[in-house]
Design an enzyme around this catalytic site. Structure first.
Site, PDB file in Angstrom:
ATOM      1  N   ARG A 130       0.820  -1.220   0.000  1.00 32.02           N
ATOM      2  CA  ARG A 130       0.000   0.000   0.000  1.00 32.02           C
ATOM      3  C   ARG A 130       0.854   1.272   0.000  1.00 32.02           C
ATOM      4  O   ARG A 130       1.850   1.376   0.692  1.00 32.02           O
ATOM      5  CB  ARG A 130      -0.867  -0.008   1.263  1.00 32.02           C
ATOM      6  CG  ARG A 130      -1.637   1.266   1.486  1.00 32.02           C
ATOM      7  CD  ARG A 130      -2.709   1.084   2.492  1.00 32.02           C
ATOM      8  NE  ARG A 130      -2.204   0.864   3.845  1.00 32.02           N
ATOM      9  CZ  ARG A 130      -3.003   0.679   4.885  1.00 32.02           C
ATOM     10  NH1 ARG A 130      -4.299   0.634   4.725  1.00 32.02           N
ATOM     11  NH2 ARG A 130      -2.484   0.505   6.078  1.00 32.02           N
ATOM     12  N   ARG A 172       0.710  -4.109  14.602  1.00 31.85           N
ATOM     13  CA  ARG A 172      -0.655  -3.582  14.412  1.00 31.85           C
ATOM     14  C   ARG A 172      -1.673  -4.722  14.338  1.00 31.85           C
ATOM     15  O   ARG A 172      -2.778  -4.614  14.847  1.00 31.85           O
ATOM     16  CB  ARG A 172      -0.710  -2.728  13.135  1.00 31.85           C
ATOM     17  CG  ARG A 172       0.048  -1.421  13.305  1.00 31.85           C
ATOM     18  CD  ARG A 172       0.311  -0.751  11.980  1.00 31.85           C
ATOM     19  NE  ARG A 172      -0.900  -0.271  11.347  1.00 31.85           N
ATOM     20  CZ  ARG A 172      -1.011  -0.056  10.043  1.00 31.85           C
ATOM     21  NH1 ARG A 172      -0.005  -0.305   9.236  1.00 31.85           N
ATOM     22  NH2 ARG A 172      -2.134   0.402   9.556  1.00 31.85           N
TER      23      ARG A 172
END
Ligand code: AMP
Length: 238
Positions: A130, A172
């Site tokens: 990304r 995360r």
């Protein structure tokens, strides 16, 4: 029709921001992305941004009080006829409880909590590829076969988020599992959870999400229709 008030509940990298942008074209709703709000604060080097940066860069969550105050301010500023889409909020049960109280005060019930579901390996792969536009925050996926240098939306510079590096991605995901994934049960209990298969291209996933939203917008006084709708969504996503 009542405004559409949505939560997109899913791990980082599942495609929430991409779907949020598509949904904002279909429904009159404001996208409230706490991640984008925080990144803007970091970029502008505000006090809040400077305080949040370390937690963000290491994949930790920013404190509930700060986040809740930020979201409250945005919700209070919305016109009553405008819906909202929460992307990246709530992320803890404390935030979910605070949101319930806020929405109760504002007289704005949630329409549905859409939960895009994807295999963990695919989530990690999407996050690593990304890139974000520095100017408009539109996400873009890059790969050696499909190199992209500028934002397709506005031509802005593409950057990799500091927290999209492999070691931070792992952290995360761990935090998501521990602190955010229990919210699925929370919203299931409230009969608001709509799991959606997020495998496939973005248009396909978008259509599944719209189907789920429309099913949940059926009037509450028709419980039979609602439960048929939920069964249909579950079958559709298998
Ligand atoms: P996101 O763009 O949603 O992945 O958010 C990027 C980072 O901002 C997260 O890893 C957290 O450090 C912080 N953040 C965003 N939303 C929240 C939230 N609701 N609660 C706590 N921290 C958040």
């Amino acid at each position: 029709m009542e405004p559409v008030n949505l939560i997109l509940l899913g791990p980082p990298g599942v495609g929430k921001s991409t779907q949020a942008a598509l949904l904002a074209r279909r429904y009159p709703l404001a996208i409230l992305s706490t991640g984008n709000m925080l990144r803007a604060e970091v970029e502008a080097e505000t006090e809040l941004g400077l305080a949040a940066k370390a937690a963000m860069d290491s994949g930790q969550l920013v404190g509930d009080d700060v986040i809740v105050a930020m979201v409250r301010k945005c919700l209070e500023e919305l016109a009553p006829s405008q819906g909202f889409l929460l992307d990246g909020f709530p992320r803890t049960t404390a935030q979910a409880a605070a949101l319930d109280a806020m929405l109760h005060d504002l007289g704005q019930p949630l329409s549905v909590v859409v939960q895009p579901l994807l295999e963990r390996e695919e989530v990690v792969r999407r996050m690593a590829s990304r890139r974000l536009c520095r100017r408009c925050s539109t996400p873009t996926s890059v790969s050696p076969e499909a190199p992209v240098e500028t934002c397709r939306s506005c031509g802005g510079e593409l950057i990799q988020r500091p927290d999209d590096r492999p070691e931070v991605i792992r952290k995360r995901m761990e935090i998501y599992e521990q602190q955010t994934s229990p919210l699925a049960a929370y919203y299931q209990e409230a009969e608001l959870l709509a799991p959606v298969n997020a495998q496939g291209d973005q248009t396909e996933v978008f259509e599944r999400i719209v189907t789920a939203i429309e099913m949940y917008r059926l009037p509450h006084r028709l419980p039979a229709a609602r439960s048929i709708a939920v069964n249909r969504i579950n079958r559709y996503n298998r």
